[in-house]
Write a protein that holds these residues in place. Structure first.
Motif, PDB file in Angstrom:
ATOM      1  N   UNK A  30      49.284 -42.287  73.406  1.00 22.24           N
ATOM      2  CA  UNK A  30      49.222 -41.978  74.825  1.00 22.24           C
ATOM      3  C   UNK A  30      49.681 -40.563  75.110  1.00 22.24           C
ATOM      4  N   UNK A  31      50.157 -40.336  76.330  1.00 25.30           N
ATOM      5  CA  UNK A  31      50.510 -39.003  76.790  1.00 25.30           C
ATOM      6  C   UNK A  31      51.854 -38.543  76.233  1.00 25.30           C
ATOM      7  N   UNK A  32      51.944 -37.224  76.014  1.00 25.88           N
ATOM      8  CA  UNK A  32      53.232 -36.645  75.664  1.00 25.88           C
ATOM      9  C   UNK A  32      53.235 -35.880  74.360  1.00 25.88           C
ATOM     10  N   UNK A  86      57.510 -34.971  76.261  1.00 22.33           N
ATOM     11  CA  UNK A  86      57.223 -33.993  77.310  1.00 22.33           C
ATOM     12  C   UNK A  86      55.730 -34.009  77.595  1.00 22.33           C
ATOM     13  N   UNK A  87      55.377 -33.998  78.859  1.00 20.55           N
ATOM     14  CA  UNK A  87      53.959 -33.963  79.239  1.00 20.55           C
ATOM     15  C   UNK A  87      53.685 -32.761  80.117  1.00 20.55           C
ATOM     16  N   UNK A 139      59.754 -33.418  81.183  1.00 23.05           N
ATOM     17  CA  UNK A 139      60.432 -34.258  80.197  1.00 23.05           C
ATOM     18  C   UNK A 139      60.573 -35.680  80.732  1.00 23.05           C
ATOM     19  N   UNK A 140      60.420 -36.637  79.837  1.00 24.25           N
ATOM     20  CA  UNK A 140      60.545 -38.024  80.253  1.00 24.25           C
ATOM     21  C   UNK A 140      60.846 -38.943  79.086  1.00 24.25           C
ATOM     22  N   UNK A 141      60.786 -40.238  79.346  1.00 19.73           N
ATOM     23  CA  UNK A 141      61.101 -41.264  78.359  1.00 19.73           C
ATOM     24  C   UNK A 141      59.821 -41.917  77.863  1.00 19.73           C
ATOM     25  N   UNK A 151      56.341 -44.913  82.705  1.00 20.51           N
ATOM     26  CA  UNK A 151      55.135 -44.579  83.460  1.00 20.51           C
ATOM     27  C   UNK A 151      54.693 -43.137  83.202  1.00 20.51           C
ATOM     28  N   UNK A 152      53.466 -42.980  82.760  1.00 20.31           N
ATOM     29  CA  UNK A 152      52.908 -41.649  82.520  1.00 20.31           C
ATOM     30  C   UNK A 152      53.175 -41.103  81.139  1.00 20.31           C
ATOM     31  N   UNK A 153      53.918 -41.823  80.320  1.00 22.00           N
ATOM     32  CA  UNK A 153      54.249 -41.345  78.973  1.00 22.00           C
ATOM     33  C   UNK A 153      53.808 -42.382  77.939  1.00 22.00           C
TER      34      UNK A 153
END
Length: 262
Positions: free
Chosen positions: A99-101, A176-177, A203-205, A209-211
């Motif tokens: 997925x994303x990231x 990171x996306x 930056x995210x986990x 959602x979205x990662x």
């Protein structure tokens, strides 16, 4: 003769096209590699007779014009950021993103670079690092007496320490996306840097959602389709040959015209 220059632009465009394709094929087995394509646009036109112009004193309008094209130009080599297939390796520190990231990497000069290549190792301090020795962010340090390294889908790293019956959480590898991930600039070593086109890093986990989620013991393969690349290579070669024939034909026509006026 204008045809000589026009065909020359076609040959130059296909030469670049072949270079892009060859780079894709060369990186067929490169972990996390994202293929590129060559994008082209036609050059400015010479308007000998403009469409819609008045054709007579009676006000008749030309239904079509005479526009002579000047050839072709390369406008970009956009990168396809589609998901590559995952290949199991069984190594504890081999991580793949579904997925994303991107994984965030701290460079020696204090800047950050981003990668889909999850071929990680431990350095002499126990830190999780890339093949070049640059730490993955946030920095995770694994004790030398630890065993049973586990990374879950959220990137949380746990180990088993001597004398402990429960797992110890060491930290969490983030993702990171970017708004426009195709706008990232490649810098080699399977890594990218942000640009004004990519937008600021977010930056995210992982697995939120979205990662995308993180898969331990696997690596993402290049998203290169061999059959498609070979087909594109043959098409580019044929286009190059046809443009070369145009140059040869135009040259012969010029020679014939010159001979007539001697």
């Amino acid at each position: 003769m204008q045809a000589l220059h026009t065909a020359a632009t076609g040959m130059a465009a296909q030469e670049l096209n072949v270079q892009v394709i060859s780079n894709n094929i060369a990186n067929l087995r490169t972990t996390g590699f994202k293929k590129q394509t060559a994008a082209f646009q036609d050059l400015i036109y010479e308007h000998v007779r403009r469409v819609g112009a008045q054709a007579s004193d009676q006000g008749t309008i030309l239904p079509v014009g005479v526009d002579i094209g000047g050839g072709v130009k390369t406008v970009g080599t956009p990168r396809s950021m589609t998901q590559g297939t995952l290949s199991q390796t069984g190594n504890d520190l081999d991580l793949a993103i579904s997925g994303e990231g991107f994984f965030k990497i701290l460079m020696p000069d204090g800047t950050y670079q981003y990668t889909r290549d999850g071929t990680f190792q431990m350095d002499n301090q126990g830190r999780v690092v890339t093949a070049a020795g640059n730490p993955v962010q946030p920095t995770i340090t694994i004790p030398n007496n630890a065993s049973g390294i586990t990374v879950n889908e959220q990137g949380q790293v746990t180990v088993t320490l001597p004398g402990s019956s429960t797992n110890t959480v060491l930290g969490q590898i983030g993702l990171t996306r970017f708004i426009n991930k195709a706008g990232l600039q490649p810098v080699g070593s399977n890594q990218f840097i942000e640009t004004t086109s990519s937008g600021t890093p977010q930056d995210g986990t992982a697995n939120s959602e979205g990662y995308g989620k993180i898969t331990q013991g696997s690596l993402e393969q290049a998203n290169v389709d061999v059959v498609s690349e070979m087909s594109d290579l043959i098409a580019a070669q044929r286009a190059y040959e046809m443009n070369a024939k145009v140059i040869s034909a135009a040259d012969q026509m010029m020679q014939s015209t010159t001979a007539l006026f001697r």
